[in-house]
Design an enzyme around this catalytic site. Structure first.
Site, mmCIF file in Angstrom:
data_model
loop_
_atom_site.group_PDB
_atom_site.id
_atom_site.type_symbol
_atom_site.label_atom_id
_atom_site.label_comp_id
_atom_site.label_asym_id
_atom_site.label_seq_id
_atom_site.Cartn_x
_atom_site.Cartn_y
_atom_site.Cartn_z
ATOM 1 N N TYR A 273 2.611 -7.663 -0.320
ATOM 2 C CA TYR A 273 3.851 -8.247 -0.817
ATOM 3 C C TYR A 273 3.705 -9.758 -1.047
ATOM 4 O O TYR A 273 4.019 -10.250 -2.136
ATOM 5 C CB TYR A 273 4.985 -7.900 0.147
ATOM 6 C CG TYR A 273 6.357 -8.039 -0.434
ATOM 7 C CD1 TYR A 273 7.466 -8.057 0.402
ATOM 8 C CD2 TYR A 273 6.564 -8.157 -1.794
ATOM 9 C CE1 TYR A 273 8.731 -8.185 -0.109
ATOM 10 C CE2 TYR A 273 7.818 -8.296 -2.314
ATOM 11 C CZ TYR A 273 8.901 -8.316 -1.468
ATOM 12 O OH TYR A 273 10.163 -8.442 -1.971
ATOM 13 N N GLU B 45 3.036 -13.683 -8.885
ATOM 14 C CA GLU B 45 4.197 -13.819 -9.783
ATOM 15 C C GLU B 45 4.608 -15.283 -9.939
ATOM 16 O O GLU B 45 4.777 -15.784 -11.048
ATOM 17 C CB GLU B 45 5.376 -13.009 -9.237
ATOM 18 C CG GLU B 45 5.140 -11.493 -9.267
ATOM 19 C CD GLU B 45 6.160 -10.735 -8.423
ATOM 20 O OE1 GLU B 45 7.315 -11.186 -8.331
ATOM 21 O OE2 GLU B 45 5.794 -9.693 -7.849
#
Lengths: 167, 308
Positions: free
Chosen positions: A89, A96
């Site tokens: 994660y 991102e």
């Protein structure tokens, strides 16, 4: 306040519709509105980072759902789903954010997806500022989702260790 | 006269919270709630939901104990609705915001537009007209909240005020920013467009007000009676022939008028979002009318005649 009739949703897996839609939208946004739209970032390492993180996550997640539906879930898959996210994660989020950050100067230069005043619809949109807002939104959202998963992990993995003690 | 005993259990934990003995058979749920508050003062009546079944519907304040399907020892289940705030408070706050905020932009208060524009005035007539219309709309809403509306519920959950104010205040600021911007572009078709839009706006404001008055007259002060609304002598109320919630129809119409008048996309978006929400409410209201009244006029649609 009345709660007027909510239409029923079809449920195949027990995930929250809201959380999942949110994740799907954010993925589509990263792919289409950032990586595809700003060709210059496509060679960045950060893209590789989130693609790998997402890919591994999804392979495990869908194996989990499939095996669960078949009522034959190997503990390894359940463990992987609720443990590997701890690394994957943050990895995905870093990829991102770095990608969006890399896209910023190109967005600004090209005025991508932006409209400025004056115009006959009296509307303006600054995609560069919008992307910065998106990046900032990771600050409240990421910890919430991360700790939600940690909480789920504690609940679900300890459940199994107690040999499915029913509440 | 036989007295009842009432025990109140927590709906989730089934823990016994309160035991009331010697309760009058004709006691109402409201009275029982008051008695419950005495032992648990943090749960004032507005935040109590009492029901016969832990997962069932809330009992109404007016329900009478002996008319309920209970024995002489009644078991009620309690659920905490959370902190409550009165509808009047919420409405006043959510409407006062846009009124005030829009004016900040209209007067071009410092730090919104460039410093050379501080406290300047737009040279476009439509911008002044828009300010009058927007302000009138919210003043009307505030006055209606104070003097016209008769609310069936006293309170709503506290978190609603944050949600609602964000919506109203946020959109008001967004619209006001563009309409009062030094680079604002007046409508393409000029004065004709503005006049037509103003007419739509005024008609819909009058219509909306007429419906609010008609609905008020359906319900005597202090009561919670529900009746089918019908057209009155006021032509604006004749829309009741075709829709269940003409107040929402007129409200959407007002904002469409305002959007055409200002030719501002954020206004159109605000109208669209409002329309979506009002349609959900209208459909719900329509459904509950149909459920409650066997003789409900079949021609009526919830919000848009013949369509929606």
């Amino acid at each position: 306040t009345g709660e007027w009739h909510k239409p029923g949703r079809r449920r195949i897996v027990p995930s929250s519709v809201v959380l999942t839609s949110f994740q799907v939208m954010s993925r589509v946004f990263l792919i289409w509105a950032v990586t595809h739209s700003v060709k210059e970032v496509q060679s960045e390492d950060s893209v590789l980072l989130f693609v790998i993180a997402w890919t591994i996550t999804e392979i495990i997640r869908y194996s989990f759902y499939t095996f669960s539906l078949l009522n034959h879930l190997p503990y390894l898959i359940k463990w992987a789903r609720y443990t590997l996210f701890i690394v994957l994660y943050p990895m995905g989020v870093s990829g991102e954010l770095l990608t969006i950050y890399a896209a910023l100067p190109f967005v600004r230069q090209a005025g991508l997806y932006s409209i400025s005043l004056p115009n006959k619809y009296n509307f303006s949109f600054d995609y560069h500022a919008f992307l910065i807002l998106i990046m900032i939104s990771y600050i409240p959202i990421f910890p919430q989702l991360y700790f939600h998963m940690i909480h789920q992990r504690r609940k679900i993995l300890s459940h199994t260790e107690e040999h499915k003690k029913f509440e | 006269m036989k007295h009842y005993e009432v025990e109140i259990l927590d709906a989730k934990t089934r823990e016994k919270l309160c035991f009331l003995d010697k309760v009058e058979p004709h006691a109402t749920i409201a009275e029982i709630k008051n008695l419950f508050t005495k032992t648990h003062p943090q749960w004032y009546p507005a935040r109590q939901s009492l029901r016969l079944d832990p997962k069932g519907k809330s009992l109404k304040d007016e329900d009478v104990l002996q008319k309920l399907p209970v024995g002489t020892t009644a078991t009620l289940y309690f659920r905490d609705l959370g902190a409550q705030i009165s509808w009047v408070t919420v409405f006043l706050t959510e409407y006062a915001g846009p009124l005030f905020i829009y004016l900040l932009f209209y007067f071009r208060v410092p730090f919104i537009y460039g410093h050379k524009y501080d406290f300047t005035s737009s040279r476009h007539t439509v911008v002044h007209l828009a300010c009058i219309c927007h302000s009138f709309h919210y003043v009307k809403r505030l006055l209606e909240t104070l003097f016209v509306h008769r609310f069936s519920h006293g309170t709503m959950p506290l978190r609603n005020i944050f949600k609602n104010c964000t919506y109203y205040w946020g959109f008001a600021a967004w619209m006001a920013y563009y309409i009062n911007h030094p680079l604002y572009t007046p409508p393409t078709y000029g004065a004709q467009q503005v006049k037509l839009a103003l007419a739509i706006f005024v008609i819909c404001q009058l219509g909306n007000f007429s419906i609010h008055m008609a609905l008020r007259d359906l319900r005597p002060a202090g009561s919670k009676t529900r009746k089918i609304p019908y057209p009155t002598k006021n032509p604006f109320t004749w829309l009741f022939l075709l829709v269940s919630c003409p107040n929402y129809t007129y409200e959407v119409g007002s904002w469409i008028g305002f959007a055409i008048m200002t030719q501002c996309l954020p206004v159109a978006l605000f109208s669209l979002v409002g329309f979506t929400q009002m349609t959900i409410w209208a459909k719900g209201k329509h459904r509950s009318y149909l459920k409650e009244f066997r003789d409900y006029p079949p021609l009526r649609m919830p919000i848009i005649p013949f369509l929606l």
